[in-house]
Design an enzyme around this catalytic site. Sequence first.
Site, mmCIF file in Angstrom:
data_model
loop_
_atom_site.group_PDB
_atom_site.id
_atom_site.type_symbol
_atom_site.label_atom_id
_atom_site.label_comp_id
_atom_site.label_asym_id
_atom_site.label_seq_id
_atom_site.Cartn_x
_atom_site.Cartn_y
_atom_site.Cartn_z
ATOM 1 N N GLY A 117 0.945 -1.155 -0.102
ATOM 2 C CA GLY A 117 0.015 -0.067 -0.010
ATOM 3 C C GLY A 117 1.049 1.021 0.026
ATOM 4 N N VAL A 118 1.217 1.745 -1.114
ATOM 5 C CA VAL A 118 2.142 2.711 -1.344
ATOM 6 C C VAL A 118 1.387 4.202 -1.346
ATOM 7 C CG1 VAL A 118 3.789 4.015 -2.711
ATOM 8 C CG2 VAL A 118 3.812 1.403 -2.605
ATOM 9 N N ASP A 160 -0.965 -6.847 -7.411
ATOM 10 C CA ASP A 160 -2.059 -7.067 -6.856
ATOM 11 C C ASP A 160 -1.644 -8.177 -5.553
ATOM 12 O OD1 ASP A 160 -4.624 -7.823 -5.644
ATOM 13 O OD2 ASP A 160 -5.312 -8.793 -7.492
ATOM 14 N N ASP A 174 -0.560 -2.319 4.557
ATOM 15 C CA ASP A 174 -1.530 -1.299 4.630
ATOM 16 C C ASP A 174 -1.974 -1.035 3.069
ATOM 17 O OD1 ASP A 174 -2.832 1.193 5.402
ATOM 18 O OD2 ASP A 174 -1.174 2.560 5.093
ATOM 19 N N HIS A 194 -6.841 -3.505 2.004
ATOM 20 C CA HIS A 194 -7.855 -3.621 3.245
ATOM 21 C C HIS A 194 -8.889 -4.837 2.913
ATOM 22 C CE1 HIS A 194 -5.399 -0.817 4.574
ATOM 23 N NE2 HIS A 194 -6.110 0.351 4.176
ATOM 24 N N GLU A 233 -2.369 -3.433 9.380
ATOM 25 C CA GLU A 233 -3.088 -2.362 9.981
ATOM 26 C C GLU A 233 -4.752 -2.076 9.256
ATOM 27 O OE1 GLU A 233 -1.472 1.815 8.418
ATOM 28 O OE2 GLU A 233 -0.073 0.779 9.334
#
Length: 215
Positions: free
Chosen positions: A44-45, A87, A110, A113, A138
């Site tokens: 998750g950038v 992905d 991150d 989700h 998270e």
Amino acid sequence: MGRLKAYFESNDKRLIHKWDHYFEIYERHFQRFVNQKVNILEIGVQHGGSLQMWKNYFGEQATLYGIDIDPRCKCVEEDRIKIIIGDQGDRDFWKEIKPGLPEFDIIIDDGGHLIHQQIITFEEMFPVLSNNGVFLVEDLHTNYWSEMGGGLHSDNFINYSKNIIDSLNGWHQQPENIDLFTTSTWSICCYDSILVFEKKPRSQPFHEMTGNPSF
């Protein structure tokens, strides 16, 4: 105020979006890696701000990787920050890239989700995390949202992790209940919206007594 919170509050670089209570959790579990030679993976950038934050926090010996499904994220690459597009919910993607990745000391999920993404990422990457590494997932409040594939009694990542707690205690069950988590997981820490898995090689626990009986 911790270093991460101070960085966040004075940040004038790439965008960072975090819940306020996360910073204390990060410092608690990541502090021992500061100024060490470490490899860090963040899934998750987004705009790349948190990767810059980690780079500042861990110091010059840290190498960071980011994974995101959005090809635009490639533009946030810089010295010691490498971006991979793909992905996280695709097992074939992990199988394709894992041979070219270093052994990671910290993995932060991150990403998207979605429940299946969290489970697949954990199953693919926790086994190859370094023996004393930390895996942090998270934004787990999404596990309770139906639009994210979750719900209180659904097959979400939080409920999935409850089985890992049983495995962590596998030595006290039948031999067939001893598995990877029994022998490699030191602790599972649960916070609001975050689970932290800390690895450490473990052998069968034992107990002893010292001192003199009182009666």
